[in-house]
Design a protein around this motif. Structure first.
Motif, PDB file in Angstrom:
ATOM      1  N   LEU A 347      -1.062 -36.991  -9.292  1.00 56.92           N
ATOM      2  CA  LEU A 347      -1.146 -37.660 -10.592  1.00 56.92           C
ATOM      3  C   LEU A 347       0.123 -37.491 -11.422  1.00 56.92           C
ATOM      4  CD1 LEU A 347      -4.801 -36.688 -11.596  1.00 56.92           C
ATOM      5  CD2 LEU A 347      -3.996 -38.962 -10.941  1.00 56.92           C
ATOM      6  N   SER A 348       0.937 -36.482 -11.110  1.00 56.85           N
ATOM      7  CA  SER A 348       2.050 -36.106 -11.990  1.00 56.85           C
ATOM      8  C   SER A 348       3.106 -37.188 -12.196  1.00 56.85           C
ATOM      9  CB  SER A 348       2.708 -34.814 -11.496  1.00 56.85           C
ATOM     10  OG  SER A 348       3.233 -34.956 -10.190  1.00 56.85           O
ATOM     11  N   PRO A 349       3.363 -38.119 -11.251  1.00 54.83           N
ATOM     12  CA  PRO A 349       4.315 -39.182 -11.572  1.00 54.83           C
ATOM     13  C   PRO A 349       3.745 -40.255 -12.493  1.00 54.83           C
ATOM     14  CG  PRO A 349       4.209 -38.802  -9.187  1.00 54.83           C
ATOM     15  CD  PRO A 349       3.016 -38.140  -9.814  1.00 54.83           C
ATOM     16  N   PHE A 350       2.431 -40.284 -12.676  1.00 61.56           N
ATOM     17  CA  PHE A 350       1.773 -41.398 -13.369  1.00 61.56           C
ATOM     18  C   PHE A 350       1.067 -40.993 -14.660  1.00 61.56           C
ATOM     19  CE2 PHE A 350       1.250 -41.820  -8.677  1.00 61.56           C
ATOM     20  CZ  PHE A 350       2.291 -42.714  -8.480  1.00 61.56           C
ATOM     21  N   VAL A 351       0.814 -39.708 -14.834  1.00 61.42           N
ATOM     22  CA  VAL A 351       0.147 -39.219 -16.042  1.00 61.42           C
ATOM     23  C   VAL A 351       1.086 -38.220 -16.726  1.00 61.42           C
ATOM     24  CG1 VAL A 351      -1.865 -38.017 -16.992  1.00 61.42           C
ATOM     25  CG2 VAL A 351      -2.123 -39.508 -14.988  1.00 61.42           C
ATOM     26  N   LYS A 352       1.327 -38.390 -18.002  1.00 59.68           N
ATOM     27  CA  LYS A 352       2.228 -37.491 -18.721  1.00 59.68           C
ATOM     28  C   LYS A 352       1.700 -36.054 -18.684  1.00 59.68           C
ATOM     29  CE  LYS A 352       4.011 -41.017 -21.883  1.00 59.68           C
ATOM     30  NZ  LYS A 352       4.142 -41.447 -23.294  1.00 59.68           N
ATOM     31  N   PRO A 353       2.604 -35.066 -18.807  1.00 60.00           N
ATOM     32  CA  PRO A 353       2.171 -33.663 -18.777  1.00 60.00           C
ATOM     33  C   PRO A 353       1.062 -33.338 -19.770  1.00 60.00           C
ATOM     34  CG  PRO A 353       4.549 -33.778 -18.569  1.00 60.00           C
ATOM     35  CD  PRO A 353       4.074 -35.184 -18.839  1.00 60.00           C
ATOM     36  N   THR A 354       1.085 -33.980 -20.940  1.00 61.16           N
ATOM     37  CA  THR A 354       0.018 -33.723 -21.915  1.00 61.16           C
ATOM     38  C   THR A 354      -1.326 -34.234 -21.406  1.00 61.16           C
ATOM     39  OG1 THR A 354       0.645 -35.798 -23.005  1.00 61.16           O
ATOM     40  CG2 THR A 354       1.523 -33.739 -23.933  1.00 61.16           C
ATOM     41  N   GLY A 355      -1.297 -35.371 -20.709  1.00 60.64           N
ATOM     42  CA  GLY A 355      -2.531 -35.904 -20.136  1.00 60.64           C
ATOM     43  C   GLY A 355      -3.047 -35.041 -19.006  1.00 60.64           C
ATOM     44  N   LEU A 356      -2.133 -34.520 -18.176  1.00 60.31           N
ATOM     45  CA  LEU A 356      -2.549 -33.633 -17.086  1.00 60.31           C
ATOM     46  C   LEU A 356      -3.126 -32.334 -17.635  1.00 60.31           C
ATOM     47  CD1 LEU A 356       0.365 -34.146 -14.539  1.00 60.31           C
ATOM     48  CD2 LEU A 356      -2.012 -34.854 -14.262  1.00 60.31           C
ATOM     49  N   LYS A 357      -2.521 -31.826 -18.694  1.00 62.05           N
ATOM     50  CA  LYS A 357      -3.047 -30.590 -19.293  1.00 62.05           C
ATOM     51  C   LYS A 357      -4.444 -30.814 -19.862  1.00 62.05           C
ATOM     52  CE  LYS A 357      -1.860 -26.727 -22.297  1.00 62.05           C
ATOM     53  NZ  LYS A 357      -0.865 -26.139 -23.229  1.00 62.05           N
ATOM     54  N   ALA A 358      -4.688 -32.016 -20.386  1.00 62.30           N
ATOM     55  CA  ALA A 358      -6.025 -32.328 -20.898  1.00 62.30           C
ATOM     56  C   ALA A 358      -7.047 -32.345 -19.766  1.00 62.30           C
ATOM     57  CB  ALA A 358      -6.010 -33.675 -21.617  1.00 62.30           C
ATOM     58  N   LEU A 397       7.617 -36.886  -2.028  1.00 64.67           N
ATOM     59  CA  LEU A 397       7.982 -37.986  -2.911  1.00 64.67           C
ATOM     60  C   LEU A 397       7.474 -37.744  -4.324  1.00 64.67           C
ATOM     61  CD1 LEU A 397       9.310 -40.721  -3.261  1.00 64.67           C
ATOM     62  CD2 LEU A 397       7.218 -41.801  -2.373  1.00 64.67           C
ATOM     63  N   SER A 398       6.268 -37.205  -4.426  1.00 61.72           N
ATOM     64  CA  SER A 398       5.707 -36.908  -5.743  1.00 61.72           C
ATOM     65  C   SER A 398       6.503 -35.821  -6.450  1.00 61.72           C
ATOM     66  CB  SER A 398       4.245 -36.471  -5.599  1.00 61.72           C
ATOM     67  OG  SER A 398       3.706 -36.116  -6.854  1.00 61.72           O
ATOM     68  N   CYS A 399       6.895 -34.774  -5.707  1.00 54.39           N
ATOM     69  CA  CYS A 399       7.696 -33.696  -6.302  1.00 54.39           C
ATOM     70  C   CYS A 399       9.028 -34.239  -6.814  1.00 54.39           C
ATOM     71  CB  CYS A 399       7.940 -32.594  -5.275  1.00 54.39           C
ATOM     72  SG  CYS A 399       6.492 -31.599  -4.853  1.00 54.39           S
ATOM     73  N   GLN A 400       9.682 -35.088  -6.022  1.00 53.25           N
ATOM     74  CA  GLN A 400      10.952 -35.667  -6.419  1.00 53.25           C
ATOM     75  C   GLN A 400      10.793 -36.533  -7.674  1.00 53.25           C
ATOM     76  OE1 GLN A 400      14.150 -35.557  -5.128  1.00 53.25           O
ATOM     77  NE2 GLN A 400      13.678 -34.071  -3.508  1.00 53.25           N
ATOM     78  N   ALA A 401       9.780 -37.397  -7.662  1.00 51.12           N
ATOM     79  CA  ALA A 401       9.576 -38.302  -8.794  1.00 51.12           C
ATOM     80  C   ALA A 401       9.253 -37.529 -10.072  1.00 51.12           C
ATOM     81  CB  ALA A 401       8.450 -39.281  -8.477  1.00 51.12           C
ATOM     82  N   THR A 402       8.375 -36.541  -9.959  1.00 47.14           N
ATOM     83  CA  THR A 402       7.988 -35.749 -11.133  1.00 47.14           C
ATOM     84  C   THR A 402       9.167 -34.960 -11.676  1.00 47.14           C
ATOM     85  OG1 THR A 402       5.713 -35.576 -10.320  1.00 47.14           O
ATOM     86  CG2 THR A 402       6.408 -33.966 -11.967  1.00 47.14           C
ATOM     87  N   GLY A 403       9.976 -34.403 -10.760  1.00 40.68           N
ATOM     88  CA  GLY A 403      11.153 -33.653 -11.191  1.00 40.68           C
ATOM     89  C   GLY A 403      12.111 -34.494 -11.998  1.00 40.68           C
TER      90      GLY A 403
END
Length: 456
Positions: A347-358, A397-403
Motif C-alpha cells: 500500500l505504501s506507494p499509493f497511500v500517504k504515510p498518514t493514511g497508513l498510520k491510520a 519495486l514497492s520499496c524503490q517507489a516508496t523510497g
C-alpha cells in the motif's frame, strides 16, 4: 520460519499408526441450519469428528438431487481428512464411503502432497509423491458431474483482506448479483460484507469446527503444520453453488500466488491458491461435481501491487480490512509479522504515510525489528515468509517507489536499499500497474470490469 527436524518422528509415527480411515460422513437438515459431519479413524487409536454448520438463509434451496448433494459433501470430507492425517502421516489411507477411480486417487494424492509442501519442508520430512501415501477406496461407485439449474449469481468468498475487498467492490459497482461467502465469520469479514451492503442474512456462511482432540495431540508432540485451506474453500464454494444455483465462483487469488515460497524448489505456501490448483479443481469440478458452475479467480490476471493500487481507492474499507494472521482472533494488526509488513509495503506507494498510520497505528517502515522479514520478502534468504505474500520483484519495486515518493517519512527500514533513478522506477511501476496476464475469466464481462479498474 525455522525448520524442525521431525523426519525420525515422521518414521516413528508411520510405524505406530499403520492406517488412516475416512469412515463416514453425514448431511442433516435441522431447524436453523444444515449440518455436515465427518468421521475419521487414526489407526484404531484415535477417532475424530469434524463438523460444518450452514445457517439457513432465504436464498439457499435444498437440492432435489440428494445423491449429488451427498457426493459433494463426501468430497468436502476428502479435504477435511488431511488436517487429521498429518498428525501421524500413516502410509495407508482408506476411503470407505465411495470407491474412487484411479484418476481421482492420483488427483487427491497430488493435492495432498503439494498442499503439504510447507508441512514437509518445515518439519524436514523427506518423502516423495509416490511414497508418502497409498490411497485405498471402497464403497459406492463415484459419481460424475451433473448439470444443474443456474441463475446470474456470483459467489465471492470474503476473508476480510484487501484482495477479496477488491473483487467484492468491483463486482458490486458493476452491478453483478453477488452472494458473499464467509467461512468462520470474524469482524473483518463481516464488516467488509456490510460496507459492500450485505448483512449477515445475505451472506452464505460456513461455521467449521475442528475436533478439539486435534489440538490436544498437536500439543502432545504429534506432527503439525500448514494444510491447503483454500482447497477446502473450493469444495465449500461448490456446495454453495449447488445450494444457490450460482454459475460463477469468483476467487481473489492473484498472479503472485503461483510463485514458490522456497527459492529453486516447488514448495508454495499458497499452492491451493496457485494457477496449477485452480486448473486442477476446474477439471475436477467439470468431471465429478457440477458441469455448469465456473470456478475462477477474478484477480488472477493482476498482481498484488495492482490490487493494492485499486484497494487504495476504496477508503470506506481501510479501517475494516485485516490481513494479519497473528491478530485474526482479536481483529487487529500485530505489526510484528511478515504479513503486516508485506501489506504495508504494497500500500505504501499509493497511500500517504498518514493514511497508513491510520490503518496500522504506526509506521512499520520505522521498525528495525522487521529487518529480517524485509530481507525474506526481498528474496535475500533461502525462502520467503510462509505467508500469503507477493513476489520478490513486487516487493523490490514497492520499496524503490516508496523510497522515492516519501523520502521524508523516516522509513529507516529502507535505508540500506540503493535507490535506482526515479525516472526508471516511475517507468517500471507504470508498466507493472498496466500489465494484464493471461485472461482466465469464463465470461468477458468479468474481464472488462477488471481491465477498466487497472486502466483507471
Amino acid at each position: 520460519m525455522n525448520n524442525v527436524s521431525n523426519h525420525s518422528r515422521f518414521l516413528q509415527l508411520r510405524q505406530e499408526f499403520s492406517f488412516f480411515e475416512y469412515q463416514s460422513y453425514s448431511f442433516r437438515e435441522e431447524n436453523e441450519a444444515y449440518r455436515l459431519r465427518f468421521n475419521f479413524n487414526l489407526g484404531n487409536k484415535f477417532y475424530f469428528h469434524s463438523e460444518t454448520l450452514i445457517p439457513k438463509k432465504s436464498f439457499l434451496k435444498l437440492p432435489q438431487n440428494v445423491e449429488q448433494l451427498n457426493w459433494l459433501v463426501f468430497n468436502i470430507g476428502m479435504v477435511e481428512l488431511i488436517s487429521y492425517w498429518k498428525l501421524a502421516c500413516p502410509e495407508k489411507v482408506i476411503i470407505k464411503p465411495y470407491r474412487l477411480d484411479e484418476q481421482q486417487h492420483q488427483w487427491w494424492k497430488k493435492l495432498y502432497y503439494n498442499g503439504l509442501g510447507e508441512f514437509f519442508y518445515v518439519n524436514d520430512i523427506k518423502t516423495t509423491r509416490d511414497a508418502f501415501m497409498q490411497i485405498e477406496s471402497e464403497g459406492d461407485e463415484p459419481m460424475t458431474a451433473v448439470a444443474t439449474e443456474t441463475n446470474q449469481l456470483t459467489i465471492v468468498p470474503v476473508g476480510g483482506g484487501k484482495d477479496s475487498v477488491v473483487t467484492l467492490e468491483l463486482l458490486r459497482q458493476a452491478g453483478k448479483p453477488i452472494v458473499p461467502m464467509i467461512v468462520n465469520p470474524r469482524k473483518a469479514s463481516l464488516d467488509t460484507a456490510k460496507i459492500a451492503g450485505f448483512e449477515p442474512e445475505q451472506c452464505l456462511i460456513f461455521q467449521r469446527t475442528l475436533d478439539p482432540q486435534l489440538l490436544k495431540l498437536n500439543a502432545e508432540g504429534f506432527l503439525n503444520g500448514h494444510t491447503p485451506f483454500s482447497a477446502l474453500l473450493a469444495f465449500l464454494s461448490a456446495l454453495g453453488a449447488l445450494f444457490t444455483g450460482a454459475p460463477w465462483i469468483a476467487l481473489s487469488n492473484e498472479s503472485s500466488a503461483s510463485e514458490s515460497t522456497v527459492h529453486n524448489e516447488e514448495v508454495n505456501h499458497q499452492y491451493s491458491k496457485s494457477i496449477e490448483f485452480e486448473d486442477d479443481f476446474i477439471w475436477y469440478m467439470q468431471h465429478y461435481l457440477l458441469k455448469n458452475a465456473h470456478y475462477f479467480s477474478f484477480l488472477r490476471p493482476v498482481s498484488e501491487l495492482q490490487i493494492a493500487q485499486i484497494f487504495s481507492r476504496f477508503q470506506p474499507y481501510h479501517a475494516a480490512f485485516r490481513s494479519c494472521n497473528a491478530g485474526s482472533k482479536t481483529d487487529s494488526w500485530c505489526n510484528n509479522c511478515p504479513k503486516c509488513l508485506f501489506t504495508y509495503l504494497m500500500l505504501s506507494p499509493f497511500v500517504k504515510p498518514t493514511g497508513l498510520k491510520a490503518i496500522f497505528g504506526e509506521n512499520l517502515l520505522q521498525k528495525n525489528s522487521l529487518k529480517s522479514y524485509l530481507d525474506e520478502l526481498r528474496g535475500k534468504t533461502a525462502a520467503k515468509p510462509f505467508e500469503c505474500v507477493g513476489t520478490v520483484d513486487e516487493v523490490e519495486l514497492s520499496c524503490q517507489a516508496t523510497g522515492h515518493l516519501f523520502p521524508d517519512a523516516g522509513n529507516t527500514l529502507l535505508q540500506d536499499i540503493t535507490l535506482q533513478d526515479f525516472a526508471i522506477i516511475r517507468r517500471d511501476l507504470s508498466k507493472h500497474l498496466q500489465q494484464f496476464e493471461t485472461n482466465r475469466h469464463p465470461d468477458e464481462s468479468f474481464t472488462k470490469i477488471l481491465r477498466d479498474a487497472i486502466s483507471n
